[in-house]
Scaffold this motif. Sequence first.
Motif, PDB file in Angstrom:
ATOM      1  N   UNK A 230       0.805  -1.228   0.000  1.00  0.00           N
ATOM      2  CA  UNK A 230       0.000   0.000   0.000  1.00  0.00           C
ATOM      3  C   UNK A 230       0.837   1.277   0.000  1.00  0.00           C
ATOM      4  N   UNK A 231       2.173   1.169   0.089  1.00  0.00           N
ATOM      5  CA  UNK A 231       2.992   2.386   0.130  1.00  0.00           C
ATOM      6  C   UNK A 231       2.870   3.186  -1.158  1.00  0.00           C
ATOM      7  N   UNK A 232       2.781   2.494  -2.295  1.00  0.00           N
ATOM      8  CA  UNK A 232       2.678   3.218  -3.560  1.00  0.00           C
ATOM      9  C   UNK A 232       1.374   3.999  -3.631  1.00  0.00           C
ATOM     10  N   UNK A 256       9.228  12.744   1.903  1.00  0.00           N
ATOM     11  CA  UNK A 256       9.639  11.996   3.097  1.00  0.00           C
ATOM     12  C   UNK A 256       9.527  10.493   2.882  1.00  0.00           C
ATOM     13  N   UNK A 257       8.548  10.076   2.107  1.00  0.00           N
ATOM     14  CA  UNK A 257       8.285   8.641   1.930  1.00  0.00           C
ATOM     15  C   UNK A 257       8.745   8.109   0.581  1.00  0.00           C
ATOM     16  N   UNK A 258       9.526   8.906  -0.153  1.00  0.00           N
ATOM     17  CA  UNK A 258       9.960   8.498  -1.484  1.00  0.00           C
ATOM     18  C   UNK A 258      10.772   7.209  -1.455  1.00  0.00           C
ATOM     19  N   UNK A 259      11.434   6.941  -0.338  1.00  0.00           N
ATOM     20  CA  UNK A 259      12.246   5.730  -0.244  1.00  0.00           C
ATOM     21  C   UNK A 259      11.393   4.461  -0.308  1.00  0.00           C
ATOM     22  N   UNK A 260      10.081   4.613  -0.115  1.00  0.00           N
ATOM     23  CA  UNK A 260       9.190   3.456  -0.173  1.00  0.00           C
ATOM     24  C   UNK A 260       8.782   3.083  -1.599  1.00  0.00           C
ATOM     25  N   UNK A 261       9.165   3.921  -2.568  1.00  0.00           N
ATOM     26  CA  UNK A 261       8.827   3.608  -3.954  1.00  0.00           C
ATOM     27  C   UNK A 261       9.545   2.343  -4.399  1.00  0.00           C
ATOM     28  N   UNK A 271      -0.172  -1.227  -9.077  1.00  0.00           N
ATOM     29  CA  UNK A 271       1.136  -0.646  -8.820  1.00  0.00           C
ATOM     30  C   UNK A 271       1.220   0.744  -9.426  1.00  0.00           C
ATOM     31  N   UNK A 272       1.482   1.741  -8.600  1.00  0.00           N
ATOM     32  CA  UNK A 272       1.442   3.140  -9.050  1.00  0.00           C
ATOM     33  C   UNK A 272       2.822   3.771  -9.202  1.00  0.00           C
ATOM     34  N   UNK A 273       3.904   2.998  -9.057  1.00  0.00           N
ATOM     35  CA  UNK A 273       5.238   3.576  -8.955  1.00  0.00           C
ATOM     36  C   UNK A 273       5.620   4.459 -10.138  1.00  0.00           C
ATOM     37  N   UNK A 294      13.946   8.767 -11.994  1.00  0.00           N
ATOM     38  CA  UNK A 294      13.243   7.491 -12.150  1.00  0.00           C
ATOM     39  C   UNK A 294      12.296   7.510 -13.340  1.00  0.00           C
ATOM     40  N   UNK A 295      11.685   8.674 -13.592  1.00  0.00           N
ATOM     41  CA  UNK A 295      10.814   8.788 -14.762  1.00  0.00           C
ATOM     42  C   UNK A 295      11.614   8.635 -16.045  1.00  0.00           C
ATOM     43  N   UNK A 296      12.837   9.167 -16.068  1.00  0.00           N
ATOM     44  CA  UNK A 296      13.723   8.964 -17.222  1.00  0.00           C
ATOM     45  C   UNK A 296      13.994   7.479 -17.436  1.00  0.00           C
ATOM     46  N   UNK A 297      14.318   6.789 -16.351  1.00  0.00           N
ATOM     47  CA  UNK A 297      14.607   5.352 -16.446  1.00  0.00           C
ATOM     48  C   UNK A 297      13.385   4.591 -16.945  1.00  0.00           C
ATOM     49  N   UNK A 298      12.225   4.972 -16.423  1.00  0.00           N
ATOM     50  CA  UNK A 298      10.991   4.317 -16.853  1.00  0.00           C
ATOM     51  C   UNK A 298      10.779   4.506 -18.349  1.00  0.00           C
ATOM     52  N   UNK A 299      10.900   5.741 -18.824  1.00  0.00           N
ATOM     53  CA  UNK A 299      10.671   6.018 -20.239  1.00  0.00           C
ATOM     54  C   UNK A 299      11.653   5.247 -21.111  1.00  0.00           C
ATOM     55  N   UNK A 300      12.903   5.232 -20.703  1.00  0.00           N
ATOM     56  CA  UNK A 300      13.915   4.501 -21.477  1.00  0.00           C
ATOM     57  C   UNK A 300      13.621   3.006 -21.505  1.00  0.00           C
ATOM     58  N   UNK A 301      13.075   2.495 -20.415  1.00  0.00           N
ATOM     59  CA  UNK A 301      12.855   1.052 -20.313  1.00  0.00           C
ATOM     60  C   UNK A 301      11.771   0.553 -21.252  1.00  0.00           C
ATOM     61  N   UNK A 302      11.018   1.454 -21.865  1.00  0.00           N
ATOM     62  CA  UNK A 302       9.970   1.057 -22.804  1.00  0.00           C
ATOM     63  C   UNK A 302      10.440   1.038 -24.251  1.00  0.00           C
ATOM     64  N   UNK A 303      11.571   1.648 -24.527  1.00  0.00           N
ATOM     65  CA  UNK A 303      12.030   1.757 -25.911  1.00  0.00           C
ATOM     66  C   UNK A 303      12.532   0.403 -26.419  1.00  0.00           C
ATOM     67  N   UNK A 304      12.076  -0.018 -27.588  1.00  0.00           N
ATOM     68  CA  UNK A 304      12.536  -1.306 -28.128  1.00  0.00           C
ATOM     69  C   UNK A 304      14.048  -1.366 -28.296  1.00  0.00           C
TER      70      UNK A 304
END
Length: 480
Positions: A230-232, A256-261, A271-273, A294-304
């Motif tokens: 439930x942290x997310x 304060x709670x970003x470490x729970x992501x 999952x809302x991360x 992290x958003x950069x990493x997420x976007x990159x992780x979708x590229x074929x």
Amino acid sequence: MTMKLVSFFLLVLAMVVTVRSHDYGDALTKSILFFEGQRSGKLPSNQRMTWRKDSGLKDGTEIGVDLTGGYYDAGDNVKFNFPMSFSITMLAWSVIEFGDSMGSDLQHALDAVRWGTDYLMKATSFPDFIYVQVGEPYNDHNCWERPEDMDTARTPYAISKQFPGSEVAAEIAAALAASSIAFRYTDFSYSVDLIRRARRVFDFADQYRGFYNDTLQPWVCPFYCDFSGYQDELLWGAAWLYRATLKSFYWDYVVKNAHNLGNYNEFGWDNKNAGINVLVTRLKTSNADLFIENADKFACSLLPESPARSVEYSPGGLMFKDGGSNLQHATALSFLVLVYSRYLEESKREVSCTCSLKADKNRFIQLAKSQVDYILGSNPLGLSYMVGYSGNFPQRIHHRASTLPSIDKHPDFIDCNGGKAYSDSNNPNANELTGAVVGGPFKNDTYPDDRVNFPQSEPTTYINAPFVGVLAFFKSHSSS
């Protein structure tokens, strides 16, 4: 991955995908209309999907509470508030980000949001006691009945101080907060009511922490178990409350709670991360660097072409992640990369995925467009996975109301056993659930048009909800 392999991969995609243009405006209209087919309760006079009739009119009466309204999540007749709330959050976010591109469909989108929030306001009307589900799921799933006929138990299930459910409560708070922004300029009084309730529900979720799996496990699992914790949802709810109120308390809570992501690659009803990281880019506030990274990493992780790719692609170019109803990933992740492309445009930056791989907003728009076009029919089968769009779409979707004849055609009651003949039949569905996006094809781009294969043939609200925003974007950027 070498550049030769990348080039070959992209060439294969270009060869197998049928090139065609799409009417994104028509698809947008239909994607919103779908929600009228999922409505529970007393239908309004302006109901456009007229083969659907009133249903669930006694929901909550056995305990003296009005729990009518809301949405059936998929092809069944249960109201699961966890995925329903996520769907409403995404509908509201679609309006917030892309409402200017919706034209005459904007009011219908707001109506779809309000049908959900009116119900959530009822479900949260008692302090420290939140209704999170209506309907006994096992009996319901064992019956093939029209919602207008259903005679299985409509048991309400709730969380409380003693029996908490932080994830579902925080998701409801997110839905109400996001919706308050969507209604801010068209119904300010309603917007104020929504944000007040969102704050109260969030406080409950945060103060009385616990998994709703533990509280309601026999009734929510295996249907909508919480797998990510439930942290997310707590961070997701706080981020939406900050965007709606600009009160520093909520942003401080997020930081304060970003470490729970957890895993930055995941996003959906459970999952809302990834959604949190992308949402923060729209907040324009300080201390956002960690989330943007992290958003950069997420976007990159979708590229074929990315060596850090977190999704697989079919030969025809559709992204895949583990689990059923795969198009929920294609629509939700496409929505996020479009929102993120806006951030990249506003901040005048590009993403460095590796030393040699950089991607700007146009690359992510192109990625989202490839998924939209595949869903609408630019795929090896030439099949639209949206019911009613184009002349070639699934005819045997896993959906009770659509499968059984409408009351207009068959006014007599059809009981649980009587519906089995329709579910087992190979005939096309009796009613067109216009705009419904089904679970989608197998990883090899094949699709058996068979309602028995529900991971492929069942539509859900959380597949459609983010798709509304995506289609609105491409309606006004059709040349992108």
